[in-house]
Design a protein around this motif. Structure first.
Motif, PDB file in Angstrom:
ATOM      1  N   ALA A  21       7.179  -2.835  -3.744  1.00 59.67           N
ATOM      2  CA  ALA A  21       6.301  -1.978  -3.221  1.00 59.67           C
ATOM      3  C   ALA A  21       6.623  -0.548  -3.023  1.00 59.67           C
ATOM      4  N   PHE A  25       2.970   2.466  -8.251  1.00 63.14           N
ATOM      5  CA  PHE A  25       3.975   1.672  -7.727  1.00 63.14           C
ATOM      6  C   PHE A  25       4.476   0.244  -8.367  1.00 63.14           C
ATOM      7  N   LYS A  38       1.591  -0.445 -10.744  1.00 61.10           N
ATOM      8  CA  LYS A  38       0.087  -0.757 -10.438  1.00 61.10           C
ATOM      9  C   LYS A  38      -0.276   0.449  -9.940  1.00 61.10           C
ATOM     10  N   PRO A  66       5.193  -3.405  -7.719  1.00 63.40           N
ATOM     11  CA  PRO A  66       4.529  -4.544  -6.696  1.00 63.40           C
ATOM     12  C   PRO A  66       5.788  -5.413  -6.275  1.00 63.40           C
ATOM     13  N   SER A 123      -5.383  -1.163  -6.121  1.00 62.26           N
ATOM     14  CA  SER A 123      -4.799  -2.397  -5.794  1.00 62.26           C
ATOM     15  C   SER A 123      -5.023  -2.836  -4.272  1.00 62.26           C
ATOM     16  N   ASP A 124      -4.593  -3.822  -3.615  1.00 66.00           N
ATOM     17  CA  ASP A 124      -4.583  -4.156  -2.112  1.00 66.00           C
ATOM     18  C   ASP A 124      -3.483  -3.897  -1.499  1.00 66.00           C
ATOM     19  N   PHE A 125      -2.501  -2.977  -2.054  1.00 63.86           N
ATOM     20  CA  PHE A 125      -1.491  -2.328  -1.286  1.00 63.86           C
ATOM     21  C   PHE A 125      -1.907  -1.212  -0.631  1.00 63.86           C
ATOM     22  N   GLN A 126      -1.166  -1.008   0.599  1.00 64.87           N
ATOM     23  CA  GLN A 126      -1.338   0.262   1.136  1.00 64.87           C
ATOM     24  C   GLN A 126       0.232   0.990   1.391  1.00 64.87           C
ATOM     25  N   LYS A 176       2.873   2.046   3.789  1.00 64.86           N
ATOM     26  CA  LYS A 176       3.457   1.575   4.712  1.00 64.86           C
ATOM     27  C   LYS A 176       3.730   2.819   6.005  1.00 64.86           C
ATOM     28  N   LEU A 179      -2.127   2.502  -7.340  1.00 59.76           N
ATOM     29  CA  LEU A 179      -2.592   2.116  -5.768  1.00 59.76           C
ATOM     30  C   LEU A 179      -3.812   2.040  -5.401  1.00 59.76           C
ATOM     31  N   ASP A 228       0.651   9.130   2.629  1.00 69.09           N
ATOM     32  CA  ASP A 228      -0.352   8.937   1.346  1.00 69.09           C
ATOM     33  C   ASP A 228      -0.337  10.353   0.832  1.00 69.09           C
TER      34      ASP A 228
END
Length: 109
Positions: free
Chosen positions: A51, A46, A9, A48, A14-17, A19, A11, A24
């Motif tokens: 993660a 990434f 996916k 999913p 997506s709704d991922f951030q 960690k 980044l 970033d």
């Protein structure tokens, strides 16, 4: 049939951030081991399920070598992150290899 979009996916869409203390690296300069600019990180891909970031997408426009302006995908595992300078170093990749990499297009993965 294998579809890599089921396993990777972007980044940014997506709704991922990223960690906690992980940087970033989107927007960081990408350089080779001599310090010449190769491009800029424009996207992170990434997995999913874990993660974990697996690939960086590099925009090669504005590079110091005259490499064709395009976006390419490179495994994160070969990159060295220099957080103090906000730079990604890609050692051991030769100019010809950048030119041979296919143009990145998430829809065609």
């Amino acid at each position: 049939m294998f579809n890599s979009k089921d396993y990777l996916k972007e980044l940014s869409t997506s709704d991922f951030q990223i960690k906690g203390d992980e940087p970033d690296i989107t927007g960081w300069k990408v350089k080779d081991e001599s310090g010449a600019t190769v491009g800029t990180v424009m996207e992170l891909l990434f997995e999913p399920k874990t993660a974990a970031v697996r690939y960086i997408v590099i925009d090669l426009s504005g590079n110091d070598y005259g490499i064709v302006d395009k976006k390419v995908m490179v495994p994160l595992g070969i990159a060295e992150l220099h957080e103090n300078d906000d730079e990604v170093i890609l050692p051991g990749i030769h100019l010809d290899q950048y030119n041979l990499l296919p143009e990145y297009d998430f829809e065609s993965l």
